[in-house]
Design an enzyme around this catalytic site. Structure first.
Site, PDB file in Angstrom:
ATOM      1  N   ASN A  26      -4.333   1.243   1.368  1.00 24.44           N
ATOM      2  CA  ASN A  26      -4.024   2.041   0.185  1.00 24.44           C
ATOM      3  C   ASN A  26      -4.918   3.273   0.186  1.00 24.44           C
ATOM      4  O   ASN A  26      -5.678   3.524   1.131  1.00 24.44           O
ATOM      5  CB  ASN A  26      -4.199   1.215  -1.100  1.00 24.44           C
ATOM      6  CG  ASN A  26      -5.605   0.632  -1.221  1.00 24.44           C
ATOM      7  OD1 ASN A  26      -6.555   1.115  -0.614  1.00 24.44           O
ATOM      8  ND2 ASN A  26      -5.743  -0.421  -2.023  1.00 24.44           N
ATOM      9  N   ASP A 220       4.621  -3.348  -6.622  1.00 18.97           N
ATOM     10  CA  ASP A 220       3.194  -3.039  -6.621  1.00 18.97           C
ATOM     11  C   ASP A 220       2.957  -1.542  -6.399  1.00 18.97           C
ATOM     12  O   ASP A 220       2.037  -0.965  -6.983  1.00 18.97           O
ATOM     13  CB  ASP A 220       2.488  -3.854  -5.532  1.00 18.97           C
ATOM     14  CG  ASP A 220       0.974  -3.694  -5.571  1.00 18.97           C
ATOM     15  OD1 ASP A 220       0.364  -4.102  -6.569  1.00 18.97           O
ATOM     16  OD2 ASP A 220       0.420  -3.133  -4.610  1.00 18.97           O
TER      17      ASP A 220
END
Length: 347
Positions: A26, A220
């Site tokens: 991420n 998500d």
């Protein structure tokens, strides 16, 4: 990726392992929470499908119906190996409960730590008729208490799914290119976000329906966008409340994943995420709600330290109602965690 069997309470437990690569990261540099959720679901699908085909009968594929609350206890780093272990802990007539643990391993030092624990529920669908739910072979329990506790969990999740379905008519209108300059920062409308995805063959199971793990990863991502827009900082997934899969999503459908902020505490934020499907290929029908869940995120500094979360500004009566409902979930989770810590301290 590797897989191996191990002794379990019923059928053999399995472990799926994979080294984490840079494309799994991420923005903060750790492994994306959605990647871990997808690996969890893959392990659950393997063991439940294997078990449901362990006796003579119609061949089937286990479809994900629900994921219980999942806490992200520790981040997984790039270069580490994620070891995902799964075992079946309860079976009802038409469903399978799978317990999954994720452990990260630093292959240079040998250091290991538990990063995630999750409970998933699957139902077996016939390969000949996708609308036919088959019976599940029962497992053997070492103690009568194991079966009783499993039955209690089954009844609780069944009731919660029913309650979720009753409130599932709530709408989030897709926001693809909003004019955020007209929105007040830290309001629901300012951070609300949507993502549109065409379901392709690589997203689907043998039956031609979307893998639960693919859906969770997209959810998500949207929740992370909402959190980042609200905080303007690095954010990470802290937990996922129960994810309910209400209806199957067919290959060729266009799905809209929408997220909105519902509650903020001093250090966390709750984002509600819906998945709506438009199956306009083959058999056109009206858009329907396929999946729903609540994600909890925390804000981090560049050094990875927790930061205060800006207070959510509610403007409408619905937003205020959702804020109070989120506050109730937050306090309930906090009280449960404190009770678990006290019980662990006594032991």
């Amino acid at each position: 990726m590797s897989e191996r069997g191990a002794a379990g309470p019923g059928p053999a437990a399995i472990q799926v392992s994979r080294i984490m690569r840079p494309d799994d990261a991420n923005v903060a540099g750790n492994v994306h929470g959605g990647t871990i959720l997808k690996m969890i679901e893959e392990a659950g699908a393997i063991i439940s499908t294997r078990h449901c085909n362990s006796q003579a009968g119609e061949p089937c594929v286990a479809a994900l119906a629900r994921v219980e609350r999942t806490d992200f206890l520790s981040p997984v780093c790039i270069g580490e190996v994620a070891n995902v272990s799964a075992e079946i802990t309860y079976t009802s007539r038409h469903s399978v409960e799978v317990q999954v643990n994720v452990m990260s391993e630093n292959i240079l030092t040998g250091a290991k730590k538990v990063t995630n624990k999750a409970t998933l529920w699957y139902v077996p669908l016939s390969l000949k008729n996708v609308n036919k739910v088959l019976e599940v072979p029962p497992i053997q329990y070492t103690r009568k208490e194991q079966e009783d506790e499993g039955k209690k969990r089954y009844e609780e999740q069944k009731l919660d799914r029913l309650e979720t379905k009753q409130r599932n008519g709530d709408l989030i209108f897709p926001v693809i290119n909003p004019d955020r300059q007209t929105k007040e920062p830290h309001t629901v409308g300012y951070s609300q976000s949507s993502l549109i995805h065409l379901v392709g063959p690589s997203d689907c199971t043998l039956l031609g329906f979307v893998h639960g793990g693919v859906t969770m990863k997209l959810m998500d991502e949207v929740a992370g966008i909402v959190a980042a827009r609200h905080c303007k900082t690095n954010i990470v997934t802290a937990s996922v409340d129960a994810i309910n899969f209400h209806e199957k999503i067919k290959k060729g459908s266009v799905i809209t994943i929408s997220g909105r902020m519902t509650f903020t505490s001093n250090k966390s934020m709750e984002i509600e995420v819906f998945v709506d499907a438009d199956p306009f290929v083959d058999e056109p029908r009206e858009r329907y709600r396929a999946v729903s869940a609540f994600f909890t995120y925390v804000s981090l500094s560049k050094e990875g330290k927790p930061l205060p979360v800006p207070q959510l500004l509610t403007e409408t009566e619905d937003e205020k109602r959702r804020f109070e409902e989120g506050k109730g979930r937050y306090l309930q989770t906090k009280a449960k965690r404190q009770a678990q810590m006290q019980q662990a301290a006594r032991q």
